[in-house]
Design a protein around this motif. Sequence first.
Motif, mmCIF file in Angstrom:
data_model
loop_
_atom_site.group_PDB
_atom_site.id
_atom_site.type_symbol
_atom_site.label_atom_id
_atom_site.label_comp_id
_atom_site.label_asym_id
_atom_site.label_seq_id
_atom_site.Cartn_x
_atom_site.Cartn_y
_atom_site.Cartn_z
ATOM 1 N N TRP A 15 -1.752 6.533 5.998
ATOM 2 C CA TRP A 15 -1.714 6.106 4.587
ATOM 3 C C TRP A 15 -2.870 6.786 3.846
ATOM 4 O O TRP A 15 -4.004 6.301 3.896
ATOM 5 N N GLN A 16 -2.571 7.877 3.181
ATOM 6 C CA GLN A 16 -3.584 8.648 2.454
ATOM 7 C C GLN A 16 -4.422 7.760 1.520
ATOM 8 O O GLN A 16 -3.855 7.081 0.661
ATOM 9 N N GLY A 17 -5.727 7.802 1.713
ATOM 10 C CA GLY A 17 -6.637 7.058 0.830
ATOM 11 C C GLY A 17 -6.949 5.650 1.287
ATOM 12 O O GLY A 17 -7.894 5.029 0.795
ATOM 13 N N PHE A 18 -6.180 5.134 2.248
ATOM 14 C CA PHE A 18 -6.402 3.766 2.715
ATOM 15 C C PHE A 18 -7.793 3.615 3.331
ATOM 16 O O PHE A 18 -8.206 4.406 4.164
ATOM 17 N N ASN A 19 -8.503 2.598 2.878
ATOM 18 C CA ASN A 19 -9.854 2.272 3.364
ATOM 19 C C ASN A 19 -10.899 3.322 2.960
ATOM 20 O O ASN A 19 -12.015 3.324 3.473
ATOM 21 N N LYS A 20 -10.498 4.230 2.034
ATOM 22 C CA LYS A 20 -11.437 5.233 1.524
ATOM 23 C C LYS A 20 -11.672 4.997 0.036
ATOM 24 O O LYS A 20 -12.703 5.350 -0.515
ATOM 25 N N LYS A 21 -10.631 4.471 -0.638
ATOM 26 C CA LYS A 21 -10.742 4.194 -2.070
ATOM 27 C C LYS A 21 -10.030 2.867 -2.349
ATOM 28 O O LYS A 21 -9.117 2.490 -1.607
ATOM 29 N N ASN A 26 -0.530 -0.354 -8.812
ATOM 30 C CA ASN A 26 0.389 0.787 -8.785
ATOM 31 C C ASN A 26 0.213 1.666 -7.552
ATOM 32 O O ASN A 26 1.191 2.179 -7.009
ATOM 33 N N ASP A 27 -1.038 1.827 -7.115
ATOM 34 C CA ASP A 27 -1.283 2.613 -5.891
ATOM 35 C C ASP A 27 -0.542 1.993 -4.713
ATOM 36 O O ASP A 27 0.037 2.691 -3.880
ATOM 37 N N LEU A 28 -0.582 0.658 -4.645
ATOM 38 C CA LEU A 28 0.067 -0.040 -3.530
ATOM 39 C C LEU A 28 1.585 0.112 -3.583
ATOM 40 O O LEU A 28 2.231 0.353 -2.561
ATOM 41 N N ILE A 29 2.138 -0.026 -4.778
ATOM 42 C CA ILE A 29 3.592 0.115 -4.914
ATOM 43 C C ILE A 29 4.011 1.539 -4.552
ATOM 44 O O ILE A 29 4.991 1.751 -3.828
ATOM 45 N N GLU A 30 3.242 2.533 -5.005
ATOM 46 C CA GLU A 30 3.555 3.933 -4.679
ATOM 47 C C GLU A 30 3.485 4.192 -3.173
ATOM 48 O O GLU A 30 4.346 4.871 -2.616
ATOM 49 N N LEU A 31 2.455 3.651 -2.550
ATOM 50 C CA LEU A 31 2.318 3.829 -1.104
ATOM 51 C C LEU A 31 3.521 3.225 -0.379
ATOM 52 O O LEU A 31 4.082 3.835 0.541
ATOM 53 N N ALA A 32 3.914 2.029 -0.802
ATOM 54 C CA ALA A 32 5.061 1.359 -0.186
ATOM 55 C C ALA A 32 6.311 2.224 -0.348
ATOM 56 O O ALA A 32 7.050 2.472 0.616
ATOM 57 N N GLU A 33 6.540 2.713 -1.563
ATOM 58 C CA GLU A 33 7.752 3.496 -1.821
ATOM 59 C C GLU A 33 7.761 4.810 -1.038
ATOM 60 O O GLU A 33 8.791 5.219 -0.519
ATOM 61 N N ARG A 34 6.597 5.438 -0.930
ATOM 62 C CA ARG A 34 6.503 6.666 -0.125
ATOM 63 C C ARG A 34 6.877 6.414 1.337
ATOM 64 O O ARG A 34 7.302 7.309 2.043
ATOM 65 N N ASP A 69 -5.416 -10.830 -6.466
ATOM 66 C CA ASP A 69 -4.455 -11.515 -5.598
ATOM 67 C C ASP A 69 -3.292 -10.595 -5.259
ATOM 68 O O ASP A 69 -2.793 -10.582 -4.141
ATOM 69 N N PHE A 70 -2.880 -9.823 -6.256
ATOM 70 C CA PHE A 70 -1.798 -8.873 -6.026
ATOM 71 C C PHE A 70 -2.198 -7.880 -4.932
ATOM 72 O O PHE A 70 -1.441 -7.632 -3.991
ATOM 73 N N THR A 71 -3.390 -7.302 -5.065
ATOM 74 C CA THR A 71 -3.842 -6.319 -4.075
ATOM 75 C C THR A 71 -3.954 -6.945 -2.691
ATOM 76 O O THR A 71 -3.493 -6.380 -1.699
ATOM 77 N N LEU A 72 -4.542 -8.138 -2.624
ATOM 78 C CA LEU A 72 -4.703 -8.776 -1.315
ATOM 79 C C LEU A 72 -3.352 -9.159 -0.712
ATOM 80 O O LEU A 72 -3.152 -9.024 0.488
ATOM 81 N N SER A 73 -2.429 -9.634 -1.553
ATOM 82 C CA SER A 73 -1.166 -10.101 -0.981
ATOM 83 C C SER A 73 -0.210 -8.953 -0.655
ATOM 84 O O SER A 73 0.361 -8.912 0.435
ATOM 85 N N LEU A 74 -0.056 -7.989 -1.561
ATOM 86 C CA LEU A 74 0.808 -6.853 -1.224
ATOM 87 C C LEU A 74 0.164 -6.033 -0.095
ATOM 88 O O LEU A 74 0.851 -5.591 0.834
ATOM 89 N N GLY A 75 -1.152 -5.877 -0.158
ATOM 90 C CA GLY A 75 -1.869 -5.173 0.915
ATOM 91 C C GLY A 75 -1.687 -5.873 2.254
ATOM 92 O O GLY A 75 -1.534 -5.232 3.297
ATOM 93 N N HIS A 76 -1.689 -7.202 2.212
ATOM 94 C CA HIS A 76 -1.466 -8.010 3.418
ATOM 95 C C HIS A 76 -0.066 -7.735 3.999
ATOM 96 O O HIS A 76 0.074 -7.518 5.207
ATOM 97 N N GLU A 77 0.934 -7.700 3.135
ATOM 98 C CA GLU A 77 2.304 -7.465 3.626
ATOM 99 C C GLU A 77 2.457 -6.045 4.154
ATOM 100 O O GLU A 77 3.110 -5.829 5.176
#
Length: 171
Positions: A15-21, A26-34, A69-77
Amino acid sequence: MGSIYNQIIDLETHWQGFNKKPFSKNDLIELAERNNIVVLKDHSVENACVFHYDGKKVVLYNPHQPDIDFTLSLGHELGHIGLGHVHPHSSPLHANFFSNSSIEKDAGIIGFLFWAPSSDLHQMDIVGRLNLEEIYNNCKDYRYGDIDGSDIEKICKARLRIYNALKRIKN
Ligand SMILES: [Zn+2]
């Protein structure tokens, strides 16, 4: 080395960028879709949930929640998916930021890393400024939304605990 630590290193590659930035909504939704994950709004879920349906991984999220909350919850899933917890016949998993079960804790760690990457906390650590106030200041600008103060403190404390736990596993 603990397995969650190794899994995080694998996800950093995958996952490009994960744990670096820090990841925005929107970043999370894009990552999911990719990664061919179907992401849908659903007002009936409390924060978010994930399940397998018709050969695809599906994440439902409630759009009416503060950005953090969005970041923590979508990131959690996404964490559940990345850590291999989502199978064709498993029951839906719901985001629970402070659960004690091991898969919930591990997915939660991934959510927290999307919000405040280890690289940011490491920078604070090497200059001797790793504390709750610094974590708060580092992240407050665009990731808190309208969440109230006590939750911010709880979230910053959880993030600091995760940093220290990962550091112990790594060393
Ligand atoms: Zn979960």
